[in-house]
Write an enzyme that holds these catalytic residues in place. Sequence first.
Site, short mmCIF file in Angstrom:
data_model
loop_
_atom_site.label_atom_id
_atom_site.label_comp_id
_atom_site.label_asym_id
_atom_site.label_seq_id
_atom_site.Cartn_x
_atom_site.Cartn_y
_atom_site.Cartn_z
N TYR A 1 -2.05 -1.00 10.57
CA TYR A 1 -1.95 -1.18 9.12
C TYR A 1 -0.59 -0.69 8.60
CZ TYR A 1 -3.68 -1.35 4.29
OH TYR A 1 -3.86 -1.65 2.96
N SER B 1 0.88 -1.18 0.00
CA SER B 1 0.00 0.00 0.00
C SER B 1 0.91 1.22 0.00
CB SER B 1 -0.85 -0.01 1.27
OG SER B 1 -1.48 1.24 1.46
N1 LIG Z 1 -8.81 -1.16 -0.50
C1 LIG Z 1 -7.84 -0.28 -0.36
O1 LIG Z 1 -8.07 0.93 -0.16
C2 LIG Z 1 -6.41 -0.73 -0.44
C3 LIG Z 1 -5.41 0.24 -0.64
C4 LIG Z 1 -4.08 -0.17 -0.71
C5 LIG Z 1 -3.77 -1.51 -0.55
N2 LIG Z 1 -4.75 -2.43 -0.35
C6 LIG Z 1 -4.37 -3.85 -0.16
O2 LIG Z 1 -4.89 -4.62 -1.21
C7 LIG Z 1 -5.14 -5.95 -0.73
C8 LIG Z 1 -6.56 -6.36 -1.09
O3 LIG Z 1 -7.46 -5.46 -0.47
P1 LIG Z 1 -9.02 -5.40 -0.79
O4 LIG Z 1 -9.38 -3.96 -0.81
O5 LIG Z 1 -9.33 -6.27 -1.95
O6 LIG Z 1 -9.61 -6.03 0.57
P2 LIG Z 1 -10.88 -6.94 0.81
O7 LIG Z 1 -11.22 -6.79 2.25
O8 LIG Z 1 -11.93 -6.68 -0.21
O9 LIG Z 1 -10.33 -8.42 0.55
C9 LIG Z 1 -9.41 -9.04 1.38
C10 LIG Z 1 -9.61 -10.55 1.25
O10 LIG Z 1 -8.63 -11.19 2.10
C11 LIG Z 1 -9.25 -12.25 2.78
N3 LIG Z 1 -8.57 -12.58 4.01
C12 LIG Z 1 -8.58 -11.87 5.17
N4 LIG Z 1 -7.90 -12.50 6.13
C13 LIG Z 1 -7.47 -13.67 5.59
C14 LIG Z 1 -6.73 -14.77 6.09
N5 LIG Z 1 -6.33 -14.81 7.37
N6 LIG Z 1 -6.46 -15.80 5.25
C15 LIG Z 1 -6.90 -15.77 3.97
N7 LIG Z 1 -7.58 -14.77 3.44
C16 LIG Z 1 -7.89 -13.72 4.24
C17 LIG Z 1 -10.68 -11.77 3.03
O11 LIG Z 1 -11.57 -12.86 3.26
C18 LIG Z 1 -11.00 -11.00 1.76
O12 LIG Z 1 -11.62 -11.83 0.80
C19 LIG Z 1 -4.86 -5.91 0.77
O13 LIG Z 1 -3.57 -6.39 1.03
C20 LIG Z 1 -4.95 -4.45 1.11
O14 LIG Z 1 -4.20 -4.13 2.25
C21 LIG Z 1 -6.07 -2.07 -0.31
#
Ligand SMILES: NC(=O)c1ccc[n+]([C@@H]2O[C@H](COP(=O)([O-])OP(=O)(O)OC[C@H]3O[C@@H](n4cnc5c(N)ncnc54)[C@H](O)[C@@H]3O)[C@@H](O)[C@H]2O)c1
Length: 302
Positions: free
Chosen positions: A187, A174
């Site tokens: 985070y 991120s």
């Molecule tokens: N959404 C944002 O604003 C954003 C910004 C920058 C980076 N990110 C990163 O992108 C990635 C994806 O984010 P997203 O927005 O799709 O989130 P999201 O919450 O939509 O999806 C995350 C997925 O990870 C799964 N998960 C959680 N804990 C788990 C575990 N212990 N074992 C296996 N699976 C698990 C959840 O079930 C979910 O399906 C993450 O690493 C997040 O930190 C997101």
Amino acid sequence: MIFFMDLQMMLLDMIYFILRNSVRLVLRPRTKPIDGELVLITGAGGGLGRLFAQEFSKHGAEVVLWDINSSANEQTAKLVREQGGKVHTYTVDVTSREDVYQKAEQVRRDLGRHVTFLVNNAGVVAGKRLLDCPDDLVERTLKVNCHALFWQTVKAFLPHMKAQNHGHIVTIASVLGLFSTACVEDYCASKFAAVGFHESLAHELVAEQVEGVKTTLVCPYIVDTGMFEGCKIEEVELVLAPLEPQYCVEQAMNAILIDQPLVCIPRLTYLPVLFRLLPWESNVIAYRFMGSDKCMYPFIDS
Ligand SMILES: NC(=O)c1ccc[n+]([C@@H]2O[C@H](COP(=O)([O-])OP(=O)(O)OC[C@H]3O[C@@H](n4cnc5c(N)ncnc54)[C@H](O)[C@@H]3O)[C@@H](O)[C@H]2O)c1
Ligand SMILES: *[C@@H]1O[C@H](CO)[C@@H](O)[C@H](O)[C@H]1NC(C)=O
């Protein structure tokens, strides 16, 4: 004498890479073909994971989907199948070492081949003020966003990639792994850790001349997946609105398929990274001006 020749060579190489990357901003290099690759995506039931699964599949790769949430994971698999892709699902809790090793072995046995692309995407955030946050939520963030990278990458999948000198490791970190803001301590700690882990591994592969195993660190700004629901930076809302998930994943795919080592999405977010060199107080006033100092307040208070 040799020292000065080496120095001269290094400076020339440095200039070459700076020029090459500047040209690449306009003239995109050809993307590598990935049909036939076996791509494992963690957190595949979520917003970005699901789109990564669909994109990799569109490019002809076979995808293995890991998520702790079986129903969300199955929904992703259904979408991939509908577009004609080959897909396999596993319910895995990436915070459990035993589970990761066991399921990694099961994938190898079930499919009779090794994973060649690993997309470390699963991620969570506590979304509470530090002093109101139960300890186990803090721990969970560090385990999912950081510790899991160790078991998945190095221990479970890297050995075979190294042996074949072929593979690709993608870490979805991120921009909050490169700079920070208030009230996302868990985070930021986990994402700075993910960045450190990823970069050290990238250096190790180059130092050991395992140049067939590529690495890409993806650092997105806030994406509209619901993860940071409510988060708002008032002054820059127009230039820096939350990203469309599809746009974010397409930009990440472009970078991955040209073996780019690092990508910040959007490009404007490279700026605060440069600003880290300025005095801390200058960053504070810039944050205050943009309203990014308290941007997480609506998110954690919701
Ligand atoms: N959404 C944002 O604003 C954003 C910004 C920058 C980076 N990110 C990163 O992108 C990635 C994806 O984010 P997203 O927005 O799709 O989130 P999201 O919450 O939509 O999806 C995350 C997925 O990870 C799964 N998960 C959680 N804990 C788990 C575990 N212990 N074992 C296996 N699976 C698990 C959840 O079930 C979910 O399906 C993450 O690493 C997040 O930190 C997101
Ligand atoms: C699992 O995913 C489903 C479908 O996306 C969702 O409705 C449900 O709330 C999720 N379960 C958990 C425990 O997160």
